[in-house]
Design a protein around this motif. Structure first.
Motif, PDB file in Angstrom:
ATOM      1  N   GLU A 183      -6.602  -2.556  -9.106  1.00  0.00           N
ATOM      2  CA  GLU A 183      -5.520  -2.095  -8.237  1.00  0.00           C
ATOM      3  C   GLU A 183      -5.385  -2.997  -6.998  1.00  0.00           C
ATOM      4  O   GLU A 183      -4.281  -3.313  -6.573  1.00  0.00           O
ATOM      5  CB  GLU A 183      -5.769  -0.636  -7.818  1.00  0.00           C
TER       6      GLU A 183
ATOM      7  N   GLN B  72      -2.080  -5.031  -5.856  1.00  0.00           N
ATOM      8  CA  GLN B  72      -1.462  -4.848  -4.545  1.00  0.00           C
ATOM      9  C   GLN B  72      -1.400  -6.165  -3.770  1.00  0.00           C
ATOM     10  O   GLN B  72      -0.436  -6.434  -3.057  1.00  0.00           O
ATOM     11  CB  GLN B  72      -2.215  -3.798  -3.722  1.00  0.00           C
TER      12      GLN B  72
ATOM     13  N   VAL C 179      -5.058  -5.891   3.161  1.00  0.00           N
ATOM     14  CA  VAL C 179      -4.429  -5.329   1.958  1.00  0.00           C
ATOM     15  C   VAL C 179      -5.482  -4.617   1.096  1.00  0.00           C
ATOM     16  O   VAL C 179      -5.239  -3.527   0.560  1.00  0.00           O
ATOM     17  CB  VAL C 179      -3.702  -6.428   1.147  1.00  0.00           C
TER      18      VAL C 179
ATOM     19  N   ASN D 139      -6.482  -1.332   2.777  1.00  0.00           N
ATOM     20  CA  ASN D 139      -5.361  -0.398   2.665  1.00  0.00           C
ATOM     21  C   ASN D 139      -5.293   0.199   1.272  1.00  0.00           C
ATOM     22  O   ASN D 139      -4.989   1.374   1.098  1.00  0.00           O
ATOM     23  CB  ASN D 139      -4.036  -1.115   2.979  1.00  0.00           C
TER      24      ASN D 139
ATOM     25  N   THR E   3      -5.890   4.027   1.234  1.00  0.00           N
ATOM     26  CA  THR E   3      -4.642   4.772   1.162  1.00  0.00           C
ATOM     27  C   THR E   3      -3.922   4.720  -0.190  1.00  0.00           C
ATOM     28  O   THR E   3      -3.537   5.747  -0.734  1.00  0.00           O
ATOM     29  CB  THR E   3      -3.669   4.268   2.247  1.00  0.00           C
ATOM     30  N   LEU E   4      -3.712   3.533  -0.703  1.00  0.00           N
ATOM     31  CA  LEU E   4      -2.819   3.424  -1.859  1.00  0.00           C
ATOM     32  C   LEU E   4      -3.464   3.827  -3.177  1.00  0.00           C
ATOM     33  O   LEU E   4      -2.814   4.356  -4.060  1.00  0.00           O
ATOM     34  CB  LEU E   4      -2.298   1.985  -1.983  1.00  0.00           C
TER      35      LEU E   4
ATOM     36  N   ARG F 160      -5.200   5.478  -6.170  1.00  0.00           N
ATOM     37  CA  ARG F 160      -5.307   6.829  -6.697  1.00  0.00           C
ATOM     38  C   ARG F 160      -6.220   6.738  -7.894  1.00  0.00           C
ATOM     39  O   ARG F 160      -5.921   5.994  -8.819  1.00  0.00           O
ATOM     40  CB  ARG F 160      -3.913   7.267  -7.141  1.00  0.00           C
TER      41      ARG F 160
ATOM     42  N   ILE G  89     -12.471   6.199   6.241  1.00  0.00           N
ATOM     43  CA  ILE G  89     -12.237   5.400   7.444  1.00  0.00           C
ATOM     44  C   ILE G  89     -13.554   4.782   7.920  1.00  0.00           C
ATOM     45  O   ILE G  89     -13.637   3.588   8.226  1.00  0.00           O
ATOM     46  CB  ILE G  89     -11.630   6.262   8.575  1.00  0.00           C
TER      47      ILE G  89
ATOM     48  N   THR H  95      -7.122  -4.072  12.058  1.00  0.00           N
ATOM     49  CA  THR H  95      -6.963  -3.765  10.636  1.00  0.00           C
ATOM     50  C   THR H  95      -6.643  -2.294  10.416  1.00  0.00           C
ATOM     51  O   THR H  95      -5.785  -1.942   9.609  1.00  0.00           O
ATOM     52  CB  THR H  95      -8.254  -4.121   9.861  1.00  0.00           C
ATOM     53  N   LEU H  96      -7.333  -1.418  11.162  1.00  0.00           N
ATOM     54  CA  LEU H  96      -7.155   0.016  10.927  1.00  0.00           C
ATOM     55  C   LEU H  96      -6.031   0.628  11.765  1.00  0.00           C
ATOM     56  O   LEU H  96      -5.540   1.703  11.451  1.00  0.00           O
ATOM     57  CB  LEU H  96      -8.461   0.757  11.206  1.00  0.00           C
TER      58      LEU H  96
ATOM     59  N   SER I  16      -0.645   3.131  -7.915  1.00  0.00           N
ATOM     60  CA  SER I  16      -0.811   3.539  -6.525  1.00  0.00           C
ATOM     61  C   SER I  16      -0.011   4.801  -6.218  1.00  0.00           C
ATOM     62  O   SER I  16       0.935   5.143  -6.937  1.00  0.00           O
ATOM     63  CB  SER I  16      -0.357   2.421  -5.595  1.00  0.00           C
ATOM     64  N   ILE I  17      -0.392   5.497  -5.151  1.00  0.00           N
ATOM     65  CA  ILE I  17       0.308   6.729  -4.804  1.00  0.00           C
ATOM     66  C   ILE I  17       1.757   6.442  -4.423  1.00  0.00           C
ATOM     67  O   ILE I  17       2.624   7.268  -4.643  1.00  0.00           O
ATOM     68  CB  ILE I  17      -0.394   7.535  -3.686  1.00  0.00           C
ATOM     69  N   VAL I  18       2.025   5.248  -3.881  1.00  0.00           N
ATOM     70  CA  VAL I  18       3.395   4.918  -3.494  1.00  0.00           C
ATOM     71  C   VAL I  18       4.291   4.891  -4.733  1.00  0.00           C
ATOM     72  O   VAL I  18       5.411   5.387  -4.724  1.00  0.00           O
ATOM     73  CB  VAL I  18       3.432   3.553  -2.771  1.00  0.00           C
TER      74      VAL I  18
ATOM     75  N   TRP J  86       3.818   6.582  -7.451  1.00  0.00           N
ATOM     76  CA  TRP J  86       4.019   7.968  -7.898  1.00  0.00           C
ATOM     77  C   TRP J  86       5.013   8.701  -7.018  1.00  0.00           C
ATOM     78  O   TRP J  86       5.847   9.453  -7.513  1.00  0.00           O
ATOM     79  CB  TRP J  86       2.678   8.707  -7.935  1.00  0.00           C
TER      80      TRP J  86
ATOM     81  N   ALA K 179       1.666  -2.943   2.367  1.00  0.00           N
ATOM     82  CA  ALA K 179       0.195  -2.974   2.382  1.00  0.00           C
ATOM     83  C   ALA K 179      -0.317  -3.976   3.408  1.00  0.00           C
ATOM     84  O   ALA K 179      -1.509  -4.049   3.683  1.00  0.00           O
ATOM     85  CB  ALA K 179      -0.329  -3.313   0.996  1.00  0.00           C
TER      86      ALA K 179
ATOM     87  N   THR L 285      -3.716   0.042   8.674  1.00  0.00           N
ATOM     88  CA  THR L 285      -3.907   1.272   7.895  1.00  0.00           C
ATOM     89  C   THR L 285      -3.100   2.442   8.441  1.00  0.00           C
ATOM     90  O   THR L 285      -2.468   3.176   7.683  1.00  0.00           O
ATOM     91  CB  THR L 285      -5.401   1.636   7.876  1.00  0.00           C
ATOM     92  N   LYS L 286      -3.101   2.594   9.760  1.00  0.00           N
ATOM     93  CA  LYS L 286      -2.409   3.734  10.350  1.00  0.00           C
ATOM     94  C   LYS L 286      -0.890   3.651  10.106  1.00  0.00           C
ATOM     95  O   LYS L 286      -0.267   4.634   9.721  1.00  0.00           O
ATOM     96  CB  LYS L 286      -2.691   3.779  11.847  1.00  0.00           C
TER      97      LYS L 286
ATOM     98  N   LEU M  10       0.646   2.056   7.769  1.00  0.00           N
ATOM     99  CA  LEU M  10       0.921   2.240   6.343  1.00  0.00           C
ATOM    100  C   LEU M  10       0.955   3.729   5.997  1.00  0.00           C
ATOM    101  O   LEU M  10       1.881   4.203   5.322  1.00  0.00           O
ATOM    102  CB  LEU M  10      -0.159   1.529   5.520  1.00  0.00           C
ATOM    103  N   MET M  11      -0.034   4.462   6.500  1.00  0.00           N
ATOM    104  CA  MET M  11      -0.080   5.903   6.221  1.00  0.00           C
ATOM    105  C   MET M  11       1.150   6.599   6.786  1.00  0.00           C
ATOM    106  O   MET M  11       1.751   7.449   6.138  1.00  0.00           O
ATOM    107  CB  MET M  11      -1.328   6.519   6.864  1.00  0.00           C
TER     108      MET M  11
ATOM    109  N   ILE N 110       4.210   5.996   4.636  1.00  0.00           N
ATOM    110  CA  ILE N 110       4.198   6.762   3.390  1.00  0.00           C
ATOM    111  C   ILE N 110       4.578   8.220   3.666  1.00  0.00           C
ATOM    112  O   ILE N 110       5.401   8.815   2.966  1.00  0.00           O
ATOM    113  CB  ILE N 110       2.812   6.697   2.703  1.00  0.00           C
TER     114      ILE N 110
ATOM    115  N   ARG O   6      -5.843  13.198  -0.085  1.00  0.00           N
ATOM    116  CA  ARG O   6      -6.765  12.220   0.488  1.00  0.00           C
ATOM    117  C   ARG O   6      -6.111  11.494   1.666  1.00  0.00           C
ATOM    118  O   ARG O   6      -6.720  11.300   2.707  1.00  0.00           O
ATOM    119  CB  ARG O   6      -7.177  11.236  -0.605  1.00  0.00           C
ATOM    120  N   LEU O   7      -4.858  11.109   1.483  1.00  0.00           N
ATOM    121  CA  LEU O   7      -4.161  10.393   2.554  1.00  0.00           C
ATOM    122  C   LEU O   7      -4.087  11.251   3.817  1.00  0.00           C
ATOM    123  O   LEU O   7      -4.355  10.779   4.921  1.00  0.00           O
ATOM    124  CB  LEU O   7      -2.747  10.029   2.092  1.00  0.00           C
TER     125      LEU O   7
ATOM    126  N   ASN P 278      -7.458  11.478   5.539  1.00  0.00           N
ATOM    127  CA  ASN P 278      -7.784  10.209   6.200  1.00  0.00           C
ATOM    128  C   ASN P 278      -6.932   9.978   7.439  1.00  0.00           C
ATOM    129  O   ASN P 278      -7.401   9.456   8.449  1.00  0.00           O
ATOM    130  CB  ASN P 278      -7.595   9.030   5.238  1.00  0.00           C
TER     131      ASN P 278
ATOM    132  N   ASP Q 179      -8.140  12.064  10.177  1.00  0.00           N
ATOM    133  CA  ASP Q 179      -9.361  11.430  10.664  1.00  0.00           C
ATOM    134  C   ASP Q 179      -9.060  10.331  11.676  1.00  0.00           C
ATOM    135  O   ASP Q 179      -9.697  10.230  12.727  1.00  0.00           O
ATOM    136  CB  ASP Q 179     -10.056  10.826   9.458  1.00  0.00           C
ATOM    137  N   LEU Q 180      -8.092   9.498  11.345  1.00  0.00           N
ATOM    138  CA  LEU Q 180      -7.697   8.409  12.257  1.00  0.00           C
ATOM    139  C   LEU Q 180      -7.120   8.968  13.544  1.00  0.00           C
ATOM    140  O   LEU Q 180      -7.391   8.456  14.634  1.00  0.00           O
ATOM    141  CB  LEU Q 180      -6.648   7.516  11.590  1.00  0.00           C
TER     142      LEU Q 180
END
Lengths: 164, 217
Positions: free
Chosen positions: A40, A44, A65, A68, A72-73, A75, A119, A139-140, B36-38, B40, B104, B108-109, B111-112, B115, B202-203, B206, B209-210
């Motif tokens: 995956e 990506q 990437v 991420n 997140t992405l 599944r 995280i 990054t986060l 990926s969840i995106v 779906w 992507a 991370t934040k 991106l979430m 979505i 899960r998203l 997370n 959490d952030l």
């Protein structure tokens, strides 16, 4: 037919594939899951490659990437059922090679890290990869101060877990 | 020695132990299908858009249009239908725009958040449709009661049987309409809870959490 872009990308990916393996190592518990996540992440990366402008290093971009995808992405796919599909790419991957370290204490530490939330795993991973707090926070998407505080909490968390 | 330092030493040492895939193997991998969840969310959203469009097509069939014409109420239904389609296009445009901005390459934040925003647009569309459907049901029942000749005869019959019967009749009509709306809403909410609950669990945790990390300061 492979396009030039595709060829360029595969060469870069080949060179830096260790990063992807390392992310999989932190985020998965067995070799099937490792392969699945590895697949995956590579997909990506390829999908996001047109957005790679070269203003950062390819490896830096890969960390972003890759994480991420893992956080997140990704599944947990139904691909386990279709594992033959992955087997067709058959690459040797034995967790014993790098995970079943003789050192009991290290084994426990790896186990404790895998119990952290997604995280925190990301923060630990970037720390292990020698990234500074600025890079971790970038990054986060959190502030540098928060990254530092979180890291301290992770250390305490690991200590408590290992001493209990 | 610090646990993490110990881990780091081993981490650096074992970095040569990973399998190395050759170009051919990597080429095969990147051409496989993503899960990926995106992806779906995109598929489910498209299904939602088409399902609602299909439903509105069924209700706007030629037969019901003829009926509306015979009741002389097409001046109400025609603008309503146009309005419904306009809203569909606006939502679809917003959804597509959001979907396209999911990257992507963001942190991370971000991106979430992107979505969750994409998902929210579809949710708003569904809520709009539920509201629209409730209005349609209320309007439809009202028009049937006031315009349908068969219903008119029935109403006269009920009235002649006793003054109170008509109230009981209206009560039943209102009760059934509310029940129909509640059942449709419950089924849909249950369906969404199941699909998106599974997909985004899960998203969401997370992301929480952030965010919690930020609130602490």
């Amino acid at each position: 037919m492979k396009s030039v872009t595709e060829q360029n990308f595969v060469v870069l990916l080949q060179e830096h594939q260790n990063i992807v393996h390392k992310i999989c190592r932190i985020y998965t518990n067995d070799s099937d899951a490792h392969k699945d996540l590895f697949q995956e992440i590579t997909i990506q990366l390829w999908k996001a490659f047109p957005k790679f402008r070269g203003d950062s290093k390819f490896s830096t971009w890969m960390y972003r990437v890759g994480l991420n995808t893992a956080i997140t992405l990704y599944r947990k796919s139904l691909r386990h059922v279709q594992s033959q599909r992955i087997e067709s790419v058959a690459y040797k991957l034995s967790y014993e090679e790098y995970d079943d370290t003789k050192d009991e204490q290290l084994k426990l530490i790896y186990g404790a890290v895998r119990k952290l939330n997604d995280i925190d795993k990301g923060i630990v991973f970037l720390y292990l990869e020698n990234k500074n707090y600025k890079e971790i926070s970038g990054t986060l998407g959190i502030s540098e101060v928060n990254a530092r505080v979180r890291m301290n909490r992770i250390k305490t968390k690991l200590k408590t877990q290992l001493n209990s | 020695m610090d646990e993490l330092e110990l881990l780091k030493k081993d981490w650096d040492k074992s970095s040569t132990n990973y399998p190395t895939l050759n170009n051919e193997q990597l080429y095969k991998l990147i051409n496989k299908k993503s899960s990926s969840i995106v992806k779906w969310i995109f598929i489910i959203s498209l299904l939602e858009f088409s399902a609602w469009t299909l439903i509105s097509f069924l209700f706007d069939g030629a037969e019901s249009l003829e009926k509306m014409k015979s009741y002389n109420v097409e001046h109400i239904f025609f603008p309503l239908t146009i309005f419904g389609y306009l809203v569909l296009f606006v939502f679809f445009y917003l959804f597509y725009k959001n979907y396209k901005s999911i990257s992507a390459t963001d942190n991370t934040k971000m991106l979430m958040e992107q979505i969750l925003k994409t998902r929210k647009t579809v949710k708003q569309y569904v809520i709009f449709n539920l509201g629209f459907m409730c209005i349609s049901i209320v309007l439809g029942v009202y028009i049937e009661l006031t315009n349908n000749p068969e219903v008119q005869t029935m109403l006269t019959n009920i009235k002649s049987e006793g003054a109170n019967n008509i109230y009981i009749f209206y009560l039943i009509v209102v009760g059934l309409s509310v029940l129909a709306m509640a059942v449709i809403a419950a089924v849909l909410i249950g369906f969404y809870y199941l699909i998106y609950g599974l997909l985004l669990k899960r998203l969401k945790s997370n992301y929480k959490d952030l965010k919690a990390l930020e609130k602490a300061f």
